[in-house]
Design a protein around this motif. Structure first.
Motif, PDB file in Angstrom:
ATOM      1  N   ARG A  81       0.827  -1.221   0.000  1.00  0.00           N
ATOM      2  CA  ARG A  81       0.000   0.000   0.000  1.00  0.00           C
ATOM      3  C   ARG A  81       0.852   1.258   0.000  1.00  0.00           C
ATOM      4  O   ARG A  81       0.331   2.357   0.090  1.00  0.00           O
ATOM      5  N   ARG A  82       2.155   1.100  -0.044  1.00  0.00           N
ATOM      6  CA  ARG A  82       3.052   2.264   0.101  1.00  0.00           C
ATOM      7  C   ARG A  82       2.558   3.131   1.264  1.00  0.00           C
ATOM      8  O   ARG A  82       2.432   4.346   1.173  1.00  0.00           O
ATOM      9  N   ALA A  83       2.257   2.437   2.363  1.00  0.00           N
ATOM     10  CA  ALA A  83       1.615   3.117   3.497  1.00  0.00           C
ATOM     11  C   ALA A  83       2.570   4.125   4.131  1.00  0.00           C
ATOM     12  O   ALA A  83       3.739   3.824   4.349  1.00  0.00           O
ATOM     13  N   ARG A  84       2.059   5.310   4.423  1.00  0.00           N
ATOM     14  CA  ARG A  84       2.838   6.285   5.201  1.00  0.00           C
ATOM     15  C   ARG A  84       2.303   6.247   6.618  1.00  0.00           C
ATOM     16  O   ARG A  84       1.141   6.576   6.855  1.00  0.00           O
ATOM     17  N   LEU A  85       3.150   5.799   7.544  1.00  0.00           N
ATOM     18  CA  LEU A  85       2.751   5.726   8.943  1.00  0.00           C
ATOM     19  C   LEU A  85       3.371   6.925   9.660  1.00  0.00           C
ATOM     20  O   LEU A  85       4.593   7.015   9.775  1.00  0.00           O
ATOM     21  N   GLN A  86       2.532   7.843  10.081  1.00  0.00           N
ATOM     22  CA  GLN A  86       3.036   9.074  10.676  1.00  0.00           C
ATOM     23  C   GLN A  86       2.518   9.189  12.111  1.00  0.00           C
ATOM     24  O   GLN A  86       1.314   9.355  12.322  1.00  0.00           O
TER      25      GLN A  86
END
Ligand SMILES: NC(=O)c1ccc[n+]([C@@H]2O[C@H](COP(=O)([O-])OP(=O)(O)OC[C@H]3O[C@@H](n4cnc5c(N)ncnc54)[C@H](OP(=O)(O)O)[C@@H]3O)[C@@H](O)[C@H]2O)c1
Length: 337
Positions: free
Chosen positions: A277-282
């Motif tokens: 998911r090309r997840a950005r976890l911020q």
């Protein structure tokens, strides 16, 4: 003055009312007569010793509130006597990126909190609050409001047409719902209660999922978004929700890591689904004074009203915290002085 402290141990049985001298403002400080405070999930963590197990002296808990300036110290010239202000959650984080040193300046642990009739704070650690809000409403902003604003607007950059998921119907979640709607997003709310989901829809949510009767709520998000997934998820559950948040995310979407309602660590973090998911976890840690002021401008412009569940008088602070500990509320619990 009357104040509440935790002392000689942890838990609500060590939460007691006490009498303390009224503090005096030093240079650059002001004396505030508190009018209202609101409670956050964190306050129970502080009282239970989760945040600072080394607590050595009585601590006044609670980080969020509003009060009136009644005296100013030498060189303090930012506010007038009589002005209504809220202390910022992280007292030393005023603008830009935070530093490690900022984290030891949070109110209600490790710094003394606001559950006292009078508090002294540096004027630089305060903001004016929107005039149209009641004291109770204004008292809900510093932690829950700023955290949601930071996640949705400052960091999340949620835009019109995005789909946002918020978890549960507590303080941060409902602010995140309200701010996401201001941006023109579609909002999915999860809750353990159908009745609370109905209330969230009245508040503007587009869709509700009961995470108790539908534990695979991530699949419901995917179905609702026709397989695409959500653009932004405000993860408040932590341990039991983060992997499902990854599963429910759109390719290129963002997860704001905020809460630990179901545990502070994740077993088997789903790395491959996150990559796919090309997840950005911020991660989000409340926010700066600048963020608080920008949020207040938006709240005033849109005349947005925070959601308050129950208001207790100061004498019933223990009852207020007991309700918080039970988790049976929609939005915020507050205490009026
Ligand atoms: N990182 C930060 O800067 C920051 C700032 C503020 C708060 N937090 C953290 O964020 C979380 C939320 O804080 P809050 O003050 O908004 O809490 P809160 O008001 O106490 O929220 C409680 C609600 O969360 C929901 N909930 C509980 N377990 C859940 C789960 N497994 N999945 C989904 N929802 C669940 C429940 O909603 P229903 O009753 O509808 O099921 C419950 O009523 C806490 O963990 C808090 O420590 C972090």
């Amino acid at each position: 003055m009357k104040a509440y402290v935790i002392q000689d141990g942890f838990g609500l049985s060590h939460f007691t009312e006490t009498n303390l001298p009224i503090p005096s403002p030093g240079p650059g400080e002001v004396l505030i007569r508190m009018k209202a405070v609101s409670l956050n999930a964190r306050d129970i963590g502080v009282i239970d010793g989760f945040y600072n197990p080394e607590l050595s002296e009585p601590l006044i808990p609670v980080s969020d509130g509003v009060g009136e300036i009644i005296a100013v110290g030498e060189y303090a010239d930012k506010f007038q006597i009589g002005e209504r202000v809220s202390p910022i959650f992280t007292q030393s984080w005023r603008s830009g990126e935070a530093t490690q040193d900022n984290w030891i300046t949070t109110l209600g642990s490790p710094l003394q909190g606001l559950l006292a009739e009078y508090v002294v704070l540096p004027e630089e650690g305060l903001v004016r609050v929107p005039h149209f809000l009641t004291d109770i409403e204004a008292a809900t902003l510093p932690c829950a409001g700023v955290t949601a604003w930071h996640a949705i607007v400052e960091q999340g950059k949620v835009k019109a047409g995005d789909t946002v998921v918020v978890q549960g119907t507590g303080g941060v979640s409902l602010f995140a719902l309200q701010f996401a709607k201001l941006q023109g997003a579609k909002v999915i709310v999860t809750s353990s209660s159908d009745a609370k989901l109905d209330r969230a829809i009245t508040l503007g949510a587009d869709h509700g999922i009961n995470y108790r009767s539908t534990p695979e709520w991530d699949q419901s998000v995917l179905a609702y978004t026709e397989g695409r997934g959500a653009d932004h998820i405000v993860d408040l559950g932590g341990g039991a929700t983060l992997n499902r948040s990854i599963s429910a995310l759109k390719v290129g979407g963002q997860i704001s890591i905020v809460g630990i309602l179901s545990g502070a660590s994740v077993e088997g973090l789903a790395i491959v689904p996150a990559i796919l998911r090309r997840a950005r976890l911020q991660a989000i840690n409340v926010g700066s004074r600048d963020m608080f002021e920008r949020m207040n401008t938006a709240i005033a412009h849109h005349q947005l009203r925070p959601v308050v569940d129950t208001v207790y008088p100061f004498a019933q602070a223990l009852e207020a915290l007991s309700q918080l500990a039970k988790g049976s509320y929609f939005g915020k619990i507050a205490i009026q002085f």
